[in-house]
Write a protein that holds these residues in place. Structure first.
Motif, PDB file in Angstrom:
ATOM      1  N   LYS A 127       0.834  -1.210   0.000  1.00 54.15           N
ATOM      2  CA  LYS A 127       0.000   0.000   0.000  1.00 54.15           C
ATOM      3  C   LYS A 127       0.868   1.258   0.000  1.00 54.15           C
ATOM      4  CE  LYS A 127      -4.380  -1.509   2.101  1.00 54.15           C
ATOM      5  NZ  LYS A 127      -5.308  -0.857   1.169  1.00 54.15           N
ATOM      6  N   ALA A 128       1.888   1.263   0.865  1.00 49.89           N
ATOM      7  CA  ALA A 128       2.736   2.447   1.001  1.00 49.89           C
ATOM      8  C   ALA A 128       3.495   2.744  -0.287  1.00 49.89           C
ATOM      9  CB  ALA A 128       3.714   2.259   2.154  1.00 49.89           C
ATOM     10  N   ASP A 129       3.874   1.712  -1.027  1.00 49.78           N
ATOM     11  CA  ASP A 129       4.615   1.914  -2.273  1.00 49.78           C
ATOM     12  C   ASP A 129       3.787   2.631  -3.332  1.00 49.78           C
ATOM     13  OD1 ASP A 129       6.900   0.788  -1.279  1.00 49.78           O
ATOM     14  OD2 ASP A 129       6.604  -1.179  -2.197  1.00 49.78           O
ATOM     15  N   ARG A 130       2.475   2.689  -3.141  1.00 53.52           N
ATOM     16  CA  ARG A 130       1.600   3.375  -4.093  1.00 53.52           C
ATOM     17  C   ARG A 130       1.526   4.874  -3.822  1.00 53.52           C
ATOM     18  NH1 ARG A 130      -3.769   0.128  -3.185  1.00 53.52           N
ATOM     19  NH2 ARG A 130      -4.625   1.864  -4.417  1.00 53.52           N
ATOM     20  N   ILE A 131       2.146   5.316  -2.714  1.00 51.00           N
ATOM     21  CA  ILE A 131       2.078   6.728  -2.328  1.00 51.00           C
ATOM     22  C   ILE A 131       3.344   7.442  -2.798  1.00 51.00           C
ATOM     23  CG2 ILE A 131       1.840   8.347  -0.415  1.00 51.00           C
ATOM     24  CD1 ILE A 131       0.689   5.884   1.177  1.00 51.00           C
ATOM     25  N   TYR A 234      -0.345   2.879  21.074  1.00 53.33           N
ATOM     26  CA  TYR A 234       0.659   2.204  21.912  1.00 53.33           C
ATOM     27  C   TYR A 234       0.665   0.741  21.468  1.00 53.33           C
ATOM     28  CZ  TYR A 234      -0.170   6.354  24.802  1.00 53.33           C
ATOM     29  OH  TYR A 234      -0.300   7.647  25.247  1.00 53.33           O
ATOM     30  N   THR A 235       1.432   0.428  20.448  1.00 52.79           N
ATOM     31  CA  THR A 235       1.160  -0.808  19.717  1.00 52.79           C
ATOM     32  C   THR A 235       2.403  -1.637  19.409  1.00 52.79           C
ATOM     33  OG1 THR A 235       0.086  -1.660  17.737  1.00 52.79           O
ATOM     34  CG2 THR A 235       1.271   0.380  17.490  1.00 52.79           C
ATOM     35  N   GLY A 236       3.309  -1.770  20.346  1.00 49.56           N
ATOM     36  CA  GLY A 236       4.488  -2.607  20.133  1.00 49.56           C
ATOM     37  C   GLY A 236       4.168  -4.066  20.367  1.00 49.56           C
ATOM     38  N   ASN A 237       3.216  -4.585  19.618  1.00 49.61           N
ATOM     39  CA  ASN A 237       2.752  -5.955  19.837  1.00 49.61           C
ATOM     40  C   ASN A 237       2.331  -6.604  18.517  1.00 49.61           C
ATOM     41  OD1 ASN A 237      -0.012  -5.049  19.308  1.00 49.61           O
ATOM     42  ND2 ASN A 237       0.029  -4.170  21.370  1.00 49.61           N
ATOM     43  N   GLN A 238       1.667  -7.754  18.605  1.00 51.43           N
ATOM     44  CA  GLN A 238       1.321  -8.550  17.427  1.00 51.43           C
ATOM     45  C   GLN A 238       0.337  -7.870  16.487  1.00 51.43           C
ATOM     46  OE1 GLN A 238       0.661  -9.169  20.599  1.00 51.43           O
ATOM     47  NE2 GLN A 238      -1.247 -10.279  20.911  1.00 51.43           N
ATOM     48  N   TYR A 239      -0.281  -6.784  16.937  1.00 48.99           N
ATOM     49  CA  TYR A 239      -1.257  -6.088  16.102  1.00 48.99           C
ATOM     50  C   TYR A 239      -0.644  -4.935  15.307  1.00 48.99           C
ATOM     51  CZ  TYR A 239      -4.474  -8.634  19.141  1.00 48.99           C
ATOM     52  OH  TYR A 239      -5.139  -9.621  19.821  1.00 48.99           O
ATOM     53  N   ILE A 240       0.647  -4.770  15.355  1.00 45.75           N
ATOM     54  CA  ILE A 240       1.275  -3.574  14.787  1.00 45.75           C
ATOM     55  C   ILE A 240       1.009  -3.426  13.296  1.00 45.75           C
ATOM     56  CG2 ILE A 240       3.535  -4.695  14.397  1.00 45.75           C
ATOM     57  CD1 ILE A 240       4.764  -1.945  15.268  1.00 45.75           C
ATOM     58  N   GLY A 241       1.017  -4.523  12.550  1.00 47.14           N
ATOM     59  CA  GLY A 241       0.747  -4.436  11.126  1.00 47.14           C
ATOM     60  C   GLY A 241      -0.681  -4.012  10.844  1.00 47.14           C
ATOM     61  N   LYS A 242      -1.628  -4.607  11.551  1.00 44.82           N
ATOM     62  CA  LYS A 242      -3.043  -4.265  11.372  1.00 44.82           C
ATOM     63  C   LYS A 242      -3.313  -2.822  11.797  1.00 44.82           C
ATOM     64  CE  LYS A 242      -4.952  -8.943  11.724  1.00 44.82           C
ATOM     65  NZ  LYS A 242      -3.661  -9.620  11.538  1.00 44.82           N
ATOM     66  N   VAL A 243      -2.633  -2.388  12.839  1.00 44.92           N
ATOM     67  CA  VAL A 243      -2.806  -1.009  13.296  1.00 44.92           C
ATOM     68  C   VAL A 243      -2.292  -0.028  12.242  1.00 44.92           C
ATOM     69  CG1 VAL A 243      -1.880   0.676  14.921  1.00 44.92           C
ATOM     70  CG2 VAL A 243      -2.868  -1.450  15.773  1.00 44.92           C
ATOM     71  N   MET A 244      -1.143  -0.324  11.650  1.00 43.49           N
ATOM     72  CA  MET A 244      -0.616   0.555  10.611  1.00 43.49           C
ATOM     73  C   MET A 244      -1.574   0.637   9.425  1.00 43.49           C
ATOM     74  SD  MET A 244       3.530   0.368  10.484  1.00 43.49           S
ATOM     75  CE  MET A 244       3.833  -1.384  10.609  1.00 43.49           C
ATOM     76  N   LEU A 245      -2.191  -0.469   9.069  1.00 43.66           N
ATOM     77  CA  LEU A 245      -3.182  -0.452   7.990  1.00 43.66           C
ATOM     78  C   LEU A 245      -4.386   0.415   8.376  1.00 43.66           C
ATOM     79  CD1 LEU A 245      -3.010  -4.196   6.913  1.00 43.66           C
ATOM     80  CD2 LEU A 245      -2.310  -2.223   5.554  1.00 43.66           C
ATOM     81  N   THR A 246      -4.796   0.346   9.637  1.00 39.98           N
ATOM     82  CA  THR A 246      -5.902   1.178  10.114  1.00 39.98           C
ATOM     83  C   THR A 246      -5.557   2.666  10.011  1.00 39.98           C
ATOM     84  OG1 THR A 246      -6.645  -0.550  11.641  1.00 39.98           O
ATOM     85  CG2 THR A 246      -7.364   1.697  12.107  1.00 39.98           C
ATOM     86  N   ILE A 247      -4.351   3.029  10.455  1.00 38.62           N
ATOM     87  CA  ILE A 247      -3.925   4.429  10.399  1.00 38.62           C
ATOM     88  C   ILE A 247      -3.811   4.885   8.953  1.00 38.62           C
ATOM     89  CG2 ILE A 247      -2.021   6.010  10.913  1.00 38.62           C
ATOM     90  CD1 ILE A 247      -1.506   4.310  13.446  1.00 38.62           C
ATOM     91  N   MET A 248      -3.257   4.046   8.082  1.00 46.77           N
ATOM     92  CA  MET A 248      -3.132   4.407   6.678  1.00 46.77           C
ATOM     93  C   MET A 248      -4.496   4.637   6.029  1.00 46.77           C
ATOM     94  SD  MET A 248      -0.047   1.894   5.437  1.00 46.77           S
ATOM     95  CE  MET A 248       0.008   2.516   3.756  1.00 46.77           C
ATOM     96  N   VAL A 250      -7.004   5.891   7.437  1.00 40.72           N
ATOM     97  CA  VAL A 250      -7.470   7.216   7.860  1.00 40.72           C
ATOM     98  C   VAL A 250      -6.741   8.315   7.083  1.00 40.72           C
ATOM     99  CG1 VAL A 250      -7.596   8.834   9.803  1.00 40.72           C
ATOM    100  CG2 VAL A 250      -8.093   6.409  10.167  1.00 40.72           C
ATOM    101  N   VAL A 251      -5.429   8.186   6.983  1.00 36.67           N
ATOM    102  CA  VAL A 251      -4.615   9.218   6.348  1.00 36.67           C
ATOM    103  C   VAL A 251      -4.751   9.187   4.816  1.00 36.67           C
ATOM    104  CG1 VAL A 251      -2.239  10.094   6.049  1.00 36.67           C
ATOM    105  CG2 VAL A 251      -3.006   9.217   8.287  1.00 36.67           C
ATOM    106  N   TYR A 252      -4.862   7.974   4.267  1.00 36.24           N
ATOM    107  CA  TYR A 252      -4.970   7.796   2.818  1.00 36.24           C
ATOM    108  C   TYR A 252      -6.235   6.988   2.478  1.00 36.24           C
ATOM    109  CZ  TYR A 252       0.001   9.059   3.044  1.00 36.24           C
ATOM    110  OH  TYR A 252       1.196   9.701   3.273  1.00 36.24           O
ATOM    111  N   PRO A 253      -7.399   7.567   2.682  1.00 37.88           N
ATOM    112  CA  PRO A 253      -8.633   6.811   2.435  1.00 37.88           C
ATOM    113  C   PRO A 253      -8.767   6.376   0.976  1.00 37.88           C
ATOM    114  CG  PRO A 253      -9.112   9.147   2.754  1.00 37.88           C
ATOM    115  CD  PRO A 253      -7.688   8.928   3.138  1.00 37.88           C
ATOM    116  N   GLU A 254      -8.083   7.062   0.060  1.00 33.70           N
ATOM    117  CA  GLU A 254      -8.162   6.688  -1.351  1.00 33.70           C
ATOM    118  C   GLU A 254      -7.531   5.339  -1.639  1.00 33.70           C
ATOM    119  OE1 GLU A 254      -4.490   9.423  -0.936  1.00 33.70           O
ATOM    120  OE2 GLU A 254      -6.489   9.172  -0.052  1.00 33.70           O
ATOM    121  N   LEU A 255      -6.727   4.829  -0.694  1.00 35.83           N
ATOM    122  CA  LEU A 255      -6.135   3.495  -0.862  1.00 35.83           C
ATOM    123  C   LEU A 255      -7.158   2.391  -0.590  1.00 35.83           C
ATOM    124  CD1 LEU A 255      -2.612   3.941   0.808  1.00 35.83           C
ATOM    125  CD2 LEU A 255      -3.159   3.917  -1.615  1.00 35.83           C
TER     126      LEU A 255
END
Length: 255
Positions: A127-131, A234-248, A250-255
């Motif tokens: 996803k990030a590579d598309r930005i 506060y996400t230094g755990n097993q959910y870090i990848g899913k959390v980053m997708l959630t934040i992305m 919000v920031v890049y809804p067009e993705l």
């Protein structure tokens, strides 16, 4: 002896194997493992040495920022105590999970969680590579706890993965520098994330929209000062990848 490790351990072992848990892990908006956390019989609001000794645990796991006196006190009471290194990079999170899994003799379960993280990070990268660099938006998150925001924090490193500009780094602020009103205005991010897990945390969001000092900020003008579950920041755990997708999203809804 930290809610950060509690969240990880709850997906490695059953709640019945944890004799006591930190109170933060039981808050729905603070931990993504809160339902399991509420199955643990004893909730601690502080890590009192005498209380821990009285629980007769087989092992106590301590983050490395605790004092040597605390560790020596536990070991002196005859309790096996493992000190775990902490770090603020995305790459360290899988290592932390595997280390905790090894401590509690569940290496296979640790590997399962690590494999899930790696799959999630692959999706983040695609996803990030598309930005394009010129299209990157900026974001900060506010925390009352030192070290969780700003240059060198885990969120700072997450931003590099998400192709989100992080103003404290862009402006070369020293790590752990307080986010004063003047600095927040100077950073002028596109998004401001406010971690919430209690009703009073929403007051900070309201303050941004009511204080004239912030009126010229992009995030205020575009209504992008947003409450976000503390568990997502506060996400230094097993959910870090899913959390980053959630934040992305919000920031890049067009993705």
């Amino acid at each position: 002896m930290t809610s950060a490790f509690d969240t990880i351990l709850l997906d490695i072992v059953s709640p019945q194997r944890i004799v006591a848990i930190g109170s933060l892990a039981t808050y729905e908006d603070y931990s993504l493992s809160w339902q399991k956390a509420r199955q643990v019989p004893i909730v601690l609001r502080e890590y009192n040495l005498e209380r821990i000794v009285a629980l007769h645990p087989d092992v106590v796991i301590v983050p490395d920022y605790y004092s040597k006196d605390t560790v020596d006190g536990l070991r002196g009471a005859g309790i096996p105590t493992v000190v775990i290194h902490t770090d603020t990079t995305v790459e360290y999170v899988p290592q932390l999970i595997q280390r905790l899994a090894d401590v509690v003799n569940e290496p296979k379960q640790g590997k399962k969680l690590v494999d899930i993280i790696n799959q999630d990070l692959d999706i983040v990268k695609k996803k990030a590579d598309r930005i394009a660099r010129d299209d990157e938006r900026s974001a900060i998150f506010l925390s009352t706890m030192s070290g969780y925001t700003g240059t060198g924090s885990l969120f700072d490193h997450m931003c590099t993965y998400m192709h989100i500009k992080h103003p404290p780094s862009e402006l070369h602020y020293p790590s752990r520098i307080p986010f004063t009103d003047e600095r927040i205005v100077e950073m002028n991010p596109d998004f401001v994330f406010v971690p919430v897990y209690r009703e009073k945390d929403y007051r900070m969001v309201k303050q941004f929209y009511e204080d004239p000092a912030y009126s010229g900020m992009k995030a205020v003008r575009d209504k992008r000062v947003l409450p976000m579950k503390s568990a997502y920041l506060y996400t230094g755990n097993q959910y870090i990848g899913k959390v980053m997708l959630t934040i992305m999203n919000v920031v890049y809804p067009e993705l």
